[in-house]
Design a protein around this motif. Sequence first.
Motif, mmCIF file in Angstrom:
data_model
loop_
_atom_site.group_PDB
_atom_site.id
_atom_site.type_symbol
_atom_site.label_atom_id
_atom_site.label_comp_id
_atom_site.label_asym_id
_atom_site.label_seq_id
_atom_site.Cartn_x
_atom_site.Cartn_y
_atom_site.Cartn_z
ATOM 1 N N LEU A 287 42.297 50.905 46.898
ATOM 2 C CA LEU A 287 41.292 51.204 45.880
ATOM 3 C C LEU A 287 41.966 51.353 44.517
ATOM 4 N N ILE A 288 43.093 52.055 44.500
ATOM 5 C CA ILE A 288 43.862 52.201 43.264
ATOM 6 C C ILE A 288 44.409 50.848 42.816
ATOM 7 N N PHE A 289 44.953 50.102 43.775
ATOM 8 C CA PHE A 289 45.582 48.811 43.487
ATOM 9 C C PHE A 289 44.611 47.858 42.793
ATOM 10 N N PHE A 290 43.408 47.699 43.341
ATOM 11 C CA PHE A 290 42.465 46.739 42.764
ATOM 12 C C PHE A 290 41.843 47.253 41.472
ATOM 13 N N GLU A 291 41.773 48.568 41.301
ATOM 14 C CA GLU A 291 41.359 49.107 40.013
ATOM 15 C C GLU A 291 42.399 48.772 38.946
ATOM 16 N N LEU A 292 43.686 48.848 39.303
ATOM 17 C CA LEU A 292 44.742 48.474 38.365
ATOM 18 C C LEU A 292 44.725 46.981 38.059
ATOM 19 N N ILE A 293 44.496 46.161 39.078
ATOM 20 C CA ILE A 293 44.392 44.721 38.855
ATOM 21 C C ILE A 293 43.297 44.430 37.836
ATOM 22 N N ARG A 294 42.166 45.126 37.995
ATOM 23 C CA ARG A 294 41.012 44.889 37.119
ATOM 24 C C ARG A 294 41.275 45.325 35.689
ATOM 25 N N THR A 295 41.980 46.441 35.517
ATOM 26 C CA THR A 295 42.141 47.011 34.176
ATOM 27 C C THR A 295 43.488 46.700 33.533
ATOM 28 N N ALA A 296 44.551 46.672 34.331
ATOM 29 C CA ALA A 296 45.894 46.520 33.768
ATOM 30 C C ALA A 296 46.451 45.110 33.875
ATOM 31 N N GLY A 297 45.866 44.290 34.736
ATOM 32 C CA GLY A 297 46.370 42.934 34.892
ATOM 33 C C GLY A 297 47.383 42.822 36.024
ATOM 34 N N GLN A 298 47.694 41.580 36.371
ATOM 35 C CA GLN A 298 48.532 41.318 37.533
ATOM 36 C C GLN A 298 49.979 41.742 37.346
ATOM 37 N N LEU B 45 47.828 55.992 37.357
ATOM 38 C CA LEU B 45 47.432 55.348 38.602
ATOM 39 C C LEU B 45 48.591 54.561 39.208
ATOM 40 N N LEU B 46 49.382 53.915 38.341
ATOM 41 C CA LEU B 46 50.523 53.144 38.826
ATOM 42 C C LEU B 46 51.541 54.054 39.515
#
Length: 312
Positions: free
Chosen positions: A243-254, A21-22
């Motif tokens: 959508l990808i960005f906030f999914e990454l924030i939720r799962t991978a951290g800031q 995703l990143l």
Amino acid sequence: MSLASPAAPQNPSMTARMWALLFLLGIIWGGSFFSVSIAVKEIPPLTLVLLRVAIAATALHLYLLARGPSFALALPYAGWFVLLALLNNVVPFSLMFIGQTAIGAGLASVLNATTPFWTLILVGLVFRMEKPGLNKLVGVVIGIAGTAVMIGPGLAAGIGGPVWAKLALIGTALSYAFSFIVSRRFAALPPILVATGQLTASTVMMIPIALYSDGLDGFLHAGAGAWTATLALALVATAFAYLIFFELIRTAGQSNTSLVTMITPVSAVLLGAIFLGERLELFELAGMALIGLGLVTIDGRLFSRRKAATPA
């Protein structure tokens, strides 16, 4: 209203899905340079910011009406959305577009790629929301160095640009870093609601700013090419990308998500080589290799496996 999250500090490990995703997000935002370069020739920067967030917000609201969930779930977070919109859209988009009217895209990319550095300082050292490991610290430094190497030799024209423009891009990176902290507040919401709420708040704020700055002439006379580029910027590089960005924030951290700003310049250069026939220079390949090494160092799994395989 405290910026720091009440959640305990954490340092999430990156899974294969998170890395995928990143890189997808980096490819999308790398491609956005094409859209911006076309659109900004006919549409003033602040009006382009308004169009980008307004079209993206409209698209996401239409999706929610058709598929759900209800946007009413996001309304209790209205105050936080205003702050997130300022830090993640209004301020950085405006500073970036204005700054790039006076300095080259290469220098802008280098300055924007310092976002992981500022994020690591804020998230790991100031607010102590995540505990940065040595591999992450070293990897960020290597990655930023790789970005400088990849773009540095082509910056001769950009280095002579005005100080205010360079500070504008540093301000962009800092604003993004602070936005990662605020985004922690939306962990309970689905990513599509966070993206829609942020872009809606950004639209409301940008309407008076753009109209005061540019008036209706800011976009009424734009041609088909500029509008096509603007739609691509809004629908792909904003609505879908967030959508990808906030999914990454939720799962991978800031701090992990902020690494996308090191991938974006690589994506932009590679896309230019593939679709525009631009020749890759040796220093660009060397810089990409350094960025790759930085990301591998941050991930840490390759080195841990080698250490485990080393006989005692």
